[in-house]
Design a protein around this motif. Structure first.
Motif, PDB file in Angstrom:
ATOM      1  N   LYS A 146       8.201  -4.288  39.983  1.00 30.32           N
ATOM      2  CA  LYS A 146       8.546  -5.625  40.506  1.00 30.32           C
ATOM      3  C   LYS A 146       8.501  -5.304  41.975  1.00 30.32           C
ATOM      4  O   LYS A 146       9.235  -4.542  42.856  1.00 30.32           O
ATOM      5  N   SER A 148       1.836  -3.530  41.509  1.00 26.80           N
ATOM      6  CA  SER A 148       2.369  -4.570  41.014  1.00 26.80           C
ATOM      7  C   SER A 148       2.231  -4.843  39.613  1.00 26.80           C
ATOM      8  O   SER A 148       2.939  -5.262  38.839  1.00 26.80           O
ATOM      9  N   ASP A 149       1.292  -3.817  38.679  1.00 28.07           N
ATOM     10  CA  ASP A 149       1.215  -3.921  37.377  1.00 28.07           C
ATOM     11  C   ASP A 149       2.213  -2.914  36.753  1.00 28.07           C
ATOM     12  O   ASP A 149       2.661  -2.861  35.493  1.00 28.07           O
ATOM     13  N   GLN A 173       6.997 -11.409  44.709  1.00 27.66           N
ATOM     14  CA  GLN A 173       8.034 -11.937  45.700  1.00 27.66           C
ATOM     15  C   GLN A 173       7.572 -11.854  47.161  1.00 27.66           C
ATOM     16  O   GLN A 173       7.360 -10.773  47.432  1.00 27.66           O
ATOM     17  N   ASN A 208       2.761 -13.042  41.047  1.00 29.63           N
ATOM     18  CA  ASN A 208       3.840 -12.273  40.507  1.00 29.63           C
ATOM     19  C   ASN A 208       4.689 -11.476  41.233  1.00 29.63           C
ATOM     20  O   ASN A 208       5.266 -10.614  41.219  1.00 29.63           O
TER      21      ASN A 208
END
Length: 340
Positions: free
Chosen positions: A69, A65-66, A111, A109
């Protein structure tokens, strides 16, 4: 194997035959599988529940995730909504299911979506203006209508799929040959210090091909329990009389980690929706004591009348060794297959 399961053996053979035919039809392209132009990683198992899918998905979220997306897509087991739902500020465990709601709470952050139809779910995610770059499919190893680009198969150390049999005699959703679809097999819930010799023996037992990687992980319990506005060390809570509460598939390790001789343990079915009667029972059993539960149960109970005495124990999946190789395999797959 108990007597009833032995009696049901002919049905297990029939179920195995049906699932094998289904897989052959997908493998030959007679039944349609849909591929997508984004990296799709499916995490699942051959057996029914209890292999540690949630902490494995969370591991992948932390890894990716860093850099990208990310979206997670789950069925949303036992949710009260229908169709495709993308989590927003109105989301709760009843709308999403407990595990997706846990993802939504922990990773703002990312979805988080649910849809029993994974093909439709991915299509909906990719139709957004802010579409994800990578999609993580939760509990989708048997969902052959989507052809994921990378498959991670989980099997529990104490309940290897090689030792199991088809439902209803055993706990397998499909035959052991389904493991051939996996890029990586993770043996979960291992002892923390599993000798490399035993790891090698397990690989042989699972009959993996040369192209398949195997890793070994354990459930790493946190050193604190968390409440609405409080943190308490595990060492402190272990010495205190309390109620331990779990509605997960295999709660015994959770109980064993926290329990002392004065504690009571209360078990509910996996993914249980707690009724008002359940809450009364829990409150009476606690009798003013702290209630310690799992993180998955906490997301269903945190808005109930129990909140003032309710705490949960965070967990994560940790690899025994060679975690860098796992990370590199995932990152290389994503980088290679990311839509330009």
């Amino acid at each position: 194997m108990n007597l009833l399961r032995k009696i049901l053996f002919p049905f297990a053979v029939l179920y195995g035959f049906i699932t094998s035919i289904r897989n052959i039809l997908f493998d030959k392209g007679i039944l349609k599988s849909t591929s997508f132009n984004v990296p799709v990683i499916a995490v699942g198992n051959l057996s029914v529940g209890g292999t540690g899918k949630t902490p494995q998905i969370e591991y992948l979220i932390r890894l990716l995730s860093d850099k990208y997306k990310i979206a997670t897509l789950s069925r949303g087991y036992k949710r009260k909504s229908e169709g495709f739902v993308l989590a927003d500020e109105n989301a709760n465990a009843e709308i999403l299911g407990d595990e997706p709601f846990q993802f939504f709470q922990k990773f703002p952050n990312v979805q988080v979506a649910v849809d029993a139809n994974r093909t439709n779910g991915i299509t909906q995610l990719l139709s957004q203006k802010n579409k994800p770059q990578v999609i993580l499919l939760d509990d989708a190893f048997q969902h052959r209508k989507v052809r994921a680009g990378f498959y991670i198969l989980l099997t529990s150390y104490g309940d290897l799929y090689a030792d199991d049999f088809m439902l209803p005699t055993g706990n397998l959703r499909e035959s052991r040959s389904g493991a051939e679809r996996a890029n990586i097999v993770v043996v979960t819930k291992c002892p923390k210090h599993l000798p490399e010799q035993e790891q090698a023996e397990i690989r042989l037992k699972l009959k993996l091909s040369c192209s398949q990687q195997i890793f070994f992980s354990f459930i790493d319990y946190d050193t604190v329990i968390l409440g609405k506005d409080e943190r308490i060390s595990v060492d402190e809570i272990k010495s205190e009389s309390k109620l331990l509460l779990a509605g997960i598939a295999k709660p015994q390790p959770f109980f064993d980690y926290l329990k002392n001789e004065t504690d009571e343990c209360l078990t509910f079915p996996d993914h249980h929706h707690f009724s008002e009667t359940d809450l009364e029972l829990i409150q009476n059993k606690a009798n003013g004591r702290k209630i310690i539960t799992t993180e998955k149960d906490y997301v269903r109970l945190k808005d109930s009348k129990l909140v003032s005495q309710l705490y949960y124990l965070p967990i994560k999946s940790t690899f025994i060794n060679h975690h860098q190789n796992f990370d590199v395999s995932i990152l290389e797959y994503v980088k290679t297959n990311l839509e330009s």
